[in-house]
Design an enzyme around this catalytic site. Sequence first.
Site, PDB file in Angstrom:
ATOM      1  N   GLU A  54      36.989   3.513  -9.200  1.00 59.32           N
ATOM      2  CA  GLU A  54      38.404   2.282  -9.203  1.00 59.32           C
ATOM      3  C   GLU A  54      38.880   3.061 -10.533  1.00 59.32           C
ATOM      4  OE1 GLU A  54      38.134  -1.489 -11.712  1.00 59.32           O
ATOM      5  OE2 GLU A  54      36.164  -0.575 -11.945  1.00 59.32           O
ATOM      6  N   LYS A 125      40.874  -5.553  -5.277  1.00 57.36           N
ATOM      7  CA  LYS A 125      39.794  -5.690  -6.212  1.00 57.36           C
ATOM      8  C   LYS A 125      39.470  -7.929  -6.566  1.00 57.36           C
ATOM      9  CE  LYS A 125      36.882  -5.324 -10.191  1.00 57.36           C
ATOM     10  NZ  LYS A 125      36.811  -4.329 -11.096  1.00 57.36           N
ATOM     11  N   CYS A 158      33.693  -2.162  -8.213  1.00 57.07           N
ATOM     12  CA  CYS A 158      32.638  -2.721  -9.201  1.00 57.07           C
ATOM     13  C   CYS A 158      32.546  -4.233  -8.776  1.00 57.07           C
ATOM     14  CB  CYS A 158      33.960  -2.477 -10.539  1.00 57.07           C
ATOM     15  SG  CYS A 158      32.887  -2.305 -11.903  1.00 57.07           S
TER      16      CYS A 158
END
Length: 296
Positions: A54, A125, A158
Amino acid sequence: MDSAGSTTTDETKVKIACIQMQPAIGEVEANVAHSIELINRAAALGAKLVVLPELCNSGYVFKSREEAFAASEPVPAGPTVKAWSEIAAKHRLHLVAGICERDGAKLFNSAVLIGPDGYIGTFRKVHLWNEENLYFEPGDLGFPVFHTAIGRIGIAICYDGWFPETYRLAALQGADIVCVPTNWVPIPGQAKGREAMANILAMAAAHSNSIYIACADRVGTERGQPFEGQSLIVNYTGWPVAGPASRDREELLLAEVALGEARRARNWNAFNQVLRDRRSDLYDEMLGSHIKRGWY
């Protein structure tokens, strides 16, 4: 099918590489150069699908939105995607990598998918963690699954992995694998020396959706924030086929898998198939009833 009508088992395998690395905050050019060194190393070992962490081009712990904005760039027109596209073309591989994306005045914590012929798509995300909310917009592209020459690829970043819907919606769209660029941090209640909770979540999600999951984490401490490392590649059965990696060293994880087996093996026995057995008559609205079915 072979000439006798039975299913063949010599399915083409793909070598996956998860690169665990340590980017430096704000050092975009150096971070990208380092990532290319590591991609070259993975390619030399035969990798055809490479996953990077990330925000690996920018670093993670920004002091201000201005600093995040300075480290961002447009996708796919920016220099980072251009550099990654060149290396993907050189080695004829697919690459999933985290990037600080600028879209007009908006910033996104994103990941790009690049193939041998260039940029394929972007994931933004969806679930922002902690102070990411100060700098980034929540993702607005949903959970796309990209059909490629090597298989059907979903992406998460994540904290998205803490939400079962992330993996379930990818599986319902026929994903073979979900690639996870990540920056895992210690979580409250984690005993010293215990494996990352994210490892447990990835293993459970892979098993309960019959998909491969490839997680590439970063290492190091950035502005006082330690990161967990422990990158891993998980089989559709839920068991790791590579890793977990160390907590504190740059590493390269490799696993050779037949991605299509994830969809074939969803039939667990004569009666049970993990996606077909969903009681969508009872929880249809909760779990993506609008997703086209029939691919699993």
